[in-house]
Design a protein around this motif. Structure first.
Motif, PDB file in Angstrom:
ATOM      1  N   ALA A   1       0.837  -1.206   0.000  1.00 20.73           N
ATOM      2  CA  ALA A   1       0.000   0.000   0.000  1.00 20.73           C
ATOM      3  C   ALA A   1       0.868   1.249   0.000  1.00 20.73           C
ATOM      4  CB  ALA A   1      -0.932  -0.015   1.205  1.00 20.73           C
ATOM      5  N   ARG A   2       1.932   1.218   0.803  1.00 22.11           N
ATOM      6  CA  ARG A   2       2.842   2.362   0.904  1.00 22.11           C
ATOM      7  C   ARG A   2       3.577   2.582  -0.413  1.00 22.11           C
ATOM      8  NH1 ARG A   2       5.890   0.947   5.804  1.00 22.11           N
ATOM      9  NH2 ARG A   2       6.980  -0.506   4.440  1.00 22.11           N
TER      10      ARG A   2
ATOM     11  N   ARG B   1       1.075   3.882  -3.116  1.00 25.24           N
ATOM     12  CA  ARG B   1       0.729   5.305  -3.002  1.00 25.24           C
ATOM     13  C   ARG B   1       1.814   6.180  -3.603  1.00 25.24           C
ATOM     14  NH1 ARG B   1      -1.453   3.786   2.006  1.00 25.24           N
ATOM     15  NH2 ARG B   1       0.489   4.296   3.079  1.00 25.24           N
TER      16      ARG B   1
ATOM     17  N   GLU C   1      -3.509   2.746  -5.956  1.00 27.41           N
ATOM     18  CA  GLU C   1      -4.199   2.390  -4.715  1.00 27.41           C
ATOM     19  C   GLU C   1      -4.326   0.873  -4.636  1.00 27.41           C
ATOM     20  OE1 GLU C   1      -5.176   4.112  -2.007  1.00 27.41           O
ATOM     21  OE2 GLU C   1      -4.136   5.827  -2.914  1.00 27.41           O
TER      22      GLU C   1
ATOM     23  N   LEU D   1      -5.194  -2.705  -2.774  1.00 28.33           N
ATOM     24  CA  LEU D   1      -6.073  -3.226  -1.733  1.00 28.33           C
ATOM     25  C   LEU D   1      -5.974  -4.741  -1.689  1.00 28.33           C
ATOM     26  CD1 LEU D   1      -8.785  -4.534  -3.233  1.00 28.33           C
ATOM     27  CD2 LEU D   1      -9.372  -2.137  -3.500  1.00 28.33           C
TER      28      LEU D   1
ATOM     29  N   CYS E   1      -6.419  -3.632  -7.340  1.00 30.66           N
ATOM     30  CA  CYS E   1      -6.924  -2.263  -7.264  1.00 30.66           C
ATOM     31  C   CYS E   1      -8.445  -2.229  -7.141  1.00 30.66           C
ATOM     32  CB  CYS E   1      -6.483  -1.448  -8.480  1.00 30.66           C
ATOM     33  SG  CYS E   1      -4.692  -1.343  -8.691  1.00 30.66           S
TER      34      CYS E   1
END
Length: 202
Positions: free
Chosen positions: A72-73, A76, A81, A83, A121
């Motif tokens: 996730a980091r 970004r 994004e 998930l 995503c």
């Protein structure tokens, strides 16, 4: 360019780190003037040979929690994004066969990116033929022809051969990058280094 260096990009559709590489590798390879070979394969048989019945991120909870936080980091930072889909790891057999079936027609990279986006995503199930069909259409493939081809003995054999070759050269995870001179690099965070080695060598 006939002498353009080549980088083999080995990826597993169930791998979040493979997703991060797949969504950025083409731009970086173009900038490095390195040609890519997209090589989808399955890690399941390789893990099984090590005594694992699933992804290590599922077997070891702390490792899994860290991985989702890390992807996730990293995502970004790249404007992606990420998930966690409801089921992890997902069954990637049909997706891998389809990706191999598209090599001759040239839609394997676009199809692979679409499958990764659908799973990591959008949280879709990539074992679902409807999801795969939509990814094919996005990539310019024809589901009515590609899906039956992916179920052929020829494509099944091609995937088995890719897995065996990956095992024979020591691949144990994904993404994995191998340069023209056989130098191995493991992990999304080694992509830039792999491209640099492919271009410049030792």
């Amino acid at each position: 360019m006939p002498n353009r260096p080549v980088l083999d990009f080995w990826y597993e559709f169930a791998s979040p780190y493979s997703c991060l590489s797949a969504l950025r590798i083409e731009k970086l390879a173009e900038e490095a003037d390195v040609a890519l070979r997209w090589r989808p394969f399955l890690l399941g048989p390789i893990f099984a040979a090590q005594g694992w019945n699933s992804s290590p991120f599922a077997i070891y909870p702390n490792k899994g929690r860290y991985m989702w936080r890390d992807t996730a980091r990293r995502g970004r930072r790249l404007g992606i994004e990420m998930l966690k889909p409801e089921n992890f790891p997902q069954n990637s057999l049909a997706a891998a066969r389809l990706a191999l079936a598209g090599r001759e027609e040239g839609w394997t990279p676009a199809f692979s990116r679409a499958v990764f986006r659908a799973q990591f995503c959008e949280g879709r199930n990539i074992a679902d033929e409807v999801v795969l069909g939509a990814a094919l259409k996005q990539a310019g493939g024809e589901p009515g022809a590609a899906i039956p081809l992916s179920r052929s003995e020829e494509v099944k054999g091609r995937l088995r051969a890719e897995i065996e070759y990956a095992r024979s050269i020591g691949i144990f995870g994904a993404p994995f990058f191998v340069t023209g001179d056989g130098e191995p690099f493991w992990g999304d965070d080694r992509l830039e280094e792999a491209l640099g080695w492919a271009r410049d060598g030792r």
